[in-house]
Design an enzyme around this catalytic site. Sequence first.
Site, PDB file in Angstrom:
ATOM      1  N   HIS A  80       1.707   2.723  -0.386  1.00 29.28           N
ATOM      2  CA  HIS A  80       0.280   2.861   0.157  1.00 29.28           C
ATOM      3  C   HIS A  80      -0.615   2.547  -1.102  1.00 29.28           C
ATOM      4  CE1 HIS A  80       1.475   6.180   3.531  1.00 29.28           C
ATOM      5  NE2 HIS A  80       2.051   4.908   3.737  1.00 29.28           N
ATOM      6  N   HIS A 239      -0.087   0.706  10.937  1.00 31.72           N
ATOM      7  CA  HIS A 239       0.490   1.227   9.496  1.00 31.72           C
ATOM      8  C   HIS A 239       1.631   0.670   8.995  1.00 31.72           C
ATOM      9  CE1 HIS A 239       1.008   4.330   6.586  1.00 31.72           C
ATOM     10  NE2 HIS A 239       2.435   4.375   6.760  1.00 31.72           N
ATOM     11  N   ASP A 243       2.146  -0.673   5.385  1.00 31.65           N
ATOM     12  CA  ASP A 243       3.386  -0.395   4.710  1.00 31.65           C
ATOM     13  C   ASP A 243       3.895  -1.942   3.892  1.00 31.65           C
ATOM     14  OD1 ASP A 243       3.617   2.222   4.643  1.00 31.65           O
ATOM     15  OD2 ASP A 243       5.124   2.459   6.206  1.00 31.65           O
ATOM     16  N   HIS A 266      11.013  -0.165   4.994  1.00 25.58           N
ATOM     17  CA  HIS A 266      11.123  -0.500   3.376  1.00 25.58           C
ATOM     18  C   HIS A 266      12.190  -1.178   2.792  1.00 25.58           C
ATOM     19  CE1 HIS A 266       7.399   2.198   3.467  1.00 25.58           C
ATOM     20  NE2 HIS A 266       8.193   2.968   4.103  1.00 25.58           N
TER      21      HIS A 266
END
Length: 307
Positions: A80, A239, A243, A266
């Site tokens: 973030h 969101h 990310d 991720h």
Amino acid sequence: MLQRTLAQSISVTGVGLHSGERVALTLHPAPENSGIAFRRTDLAGEQGDIIRLTPDLINDTRLSSTIVTDKGVRVGTIEHIMSALSAYGVDNVLIELNAPEIPIMDGSSLPFIYLLQDAGIVDQKAQKRFLRIVKPVEIREADKWVRFTPYDGFKVTLTIQFDHPVFNRSSPTFEIDFAGKSYVDEIARARTFGFMQEVEMMRAHNLGLGGNLNNAVVIDDTDVLNPEGLRYPDEFVRHKILDAIGDLYIVGHPIIGAFEGYKSGHAINNALLRAVLADEANYEWVEFAHDEDLPDAFHELTFKKAA
């Protein structure tokens, strides 16, 4: 376009989403060409050394992007703050913290945007370097995939897929081309999210210990539990874009290219970065001596205040 750092140091305190620990965080200006770096002020000796961020330091991707060095030093949930640094094109900064995780704040990158605004952003003397994608690069893992393709700007397109009624109320796909859209307006307010039924599993693995309705969108069997509801109708996919932007900025430079993903996360985002850098035929480094030569997407790097 010139490199950027902060005008002054600035501090904030918060709680780690996964560790639940109280965190004191300070951002410092840093010299030209020093990059984005972290330092754990609670650790002594070599473990307290400055860690210059590179994609190959992301060695834990369970629900976040976490640095794990060869000395065992951890700096967790960096995506973030990295996303916010990307929004303002900050090249050089030292991030100090006294705990193993960046504070979650409200679950979005907006508090970090405010922090950068309060610190101020200044140009430095050295030219900013951009990573330009020159050939397609794709990573596939089971039913997930991500790819870069050449593009004269920066565009992100993501699709999410969850078997839950909440996600059927909005489009699972969102695309943002930063030539015409603002990160601060369209992405920064989107919060992290999770499912109530996953809480026990997460906490059994010492994850999510600091999560609550003030720093995450929480979903039960049928609906969103947060009394205020969603900030965007499609906050979940936005969101995921927040990310992804943070994960990609771990390379330390703005990327000229188009990023697309289906059910990305991720781990696969980091794998794509590593794949790009593994072959010099995939990319080139470029500089722009005159701002008018920049791709339109990077004109948005001008300092825009959040409302």
